[in-house]
Design a protein around this motif. Sequence first.
Motif, PDB file in Angstrom:
ATOM      1  N   MET A   1       0.905  -1.249  -0.010  1.00 47.66           N
ATOM      2  CA  MET A   1      -0.069   0.043   0.018  1.00 47.66           C
ATOM      3  C   MET A   1       0.973   1.304  -0.135  1.00 47.66           C
ATOM      4  O   MET A   1       1.696   1.305   0.768  1.00 47.66           O
ATOM      5  CB  MET A   1      -0.951   0.011   1.248  1.00 47.66           C
ATOM      6  N   ASP A   3       1.892   5.385   0.444  1.00 52.65           N
ATOM      7  CA  ASP A   3       1.430   6.412   1.475  1.00 52.65           C
ATOM      8  C   ASP A   3       0.236   7.113   1.053  1.00 52.65           C
ATOM      9  O   ASP A   3      -0.526   7.559   1.985  1.00 52.65           O
ATOM     10  CB  ASP A   3       2.697   7.404   1.793  1.00 52.65           C
ATOM     11  N   ARG A   6      -2.782   4.936   1.685  1.00 55.54           N
ATOM     12  CA  ARG A   6      -2.869   5.122   3.065  1.00 55.54           C
ATOM     13  C   ARG A   6      -3.544   6.153   3.600  1.00 55.54           C
ATOM     14  O   ARG A   6      -4.544   6.272   4.368  1.00 55.54           O
ATOM     15  CB  ARG A   6      -1.535   4.625   3.872  1.00 55.54           C
ATOM     16  N   GLU A  10      -7.162   6.381   5.548  1.00 54.56           N
ATOM     17  CA  GLU A  10      -7.257   7.212   6.945  1.00 54.56           C
ATOM     18  C   GLU A  10      -8.189   8.246   6.942  1.00 54.56           C
ATOM     19  O   GLU A  10      -8.898   8.465   7.731  1.00 54.56           O
ATOM     20  CB  GLU A  10      -5.941   7.505   7.310  1.00 54.56           C
ATOM     21  N   GLU A 256      -3.748  -5.957  -0.820  1.00 52.16           N
ATOM     22  CA  GLU A 256      -3.766  -6.313   0.818  1.00 52.16           C
ATOM     23  C   GLU A 256      -4.553  -7.783   0.593  1.00 52.16           C
ATOM     24  O   GLU A 256      -3.656  -8.855   1.134  1.00 52.16           O
ATOM     25  CB  GLU A 256      -4.393  -5.663   1.571  1.00 52.16           C
TER      26      GLU A 256
END
Length: 274
Positions: A1, A3, A6, A10, A256
């Motif tokens: 994954m 940044d 991510r 988030e 993932e």
Amino acid sequence: MTDHERAIIERLRVKPGEHVRLKDRDPRDSSLFGAEQETKTATDAIARDIDVLQDRLYAEGSRALLVVLQGTDTSGKDGTIRTVFNATGPLGVSVTAFGVPTTQELAHDYLWRVHAACPRRGTIGIFNRSHYEDVLIAKVRKLAPKEAVEQRYDQINAFERMLTENGTTILKFMLHISNGEQKERLQERLDDPKKHWKFNPGDLEDRAFWNEYQEAYETMLHRCSTQHAPWYVIPADRKWVRNAAIASIVKATLEEMNPQYPKVSWNPDDFTIA
């Protein structure tokens, strides 16, 4: 994954038990992305990556991905499917659009038709609307007793947990558009003869319940965003942002999952094609 992926996850993911105030989430927010054309080009590349990952998922044949698209009228569920999954092989993707329940469906529990549409192993299933209609329109329009609707949040969580425990990864996207953007999109359907078929007078009736629907969505997000089946609130006033955000999350999730091509029991060097 990456940044960037991510950061998208988030920012947009609803944490379990979080109280979401939709008015505090900007439906026009584009801060997670760069320029429009650059983002569109990147999204096209991500769609091709999703195709490669889906091919591996199909070959592996042991797990599935369920993508739930939920949003008010004109929020862009169809457009999301066309853009994010336009490069994906048709054998490995199923799309189910949930409309008004049929007589047969009403003769069963409200999850009966949903379970039957869940993706088989090796595939990606996309729900255009979903079982969440039964805690949204059913709640706002009082199509079910208040006590029945209240029970459904826990029932849905249990249903989704059962799916995940049996190999289905679940992603749920709430396409968050503003009242003003919906008005413009509905007006466009009236102004363009080629889009008249998309217009439903009933959409105006639902629009009159805008605030009630926003409250119902907030309750849904609070009660049903779980660790095993998270909700994401997607800024959807800008279509290119909506598509980029969802494509990024789908790709990151498939990576993932990391599906693998199965190993064969034979040696390809043992065969010659005449």
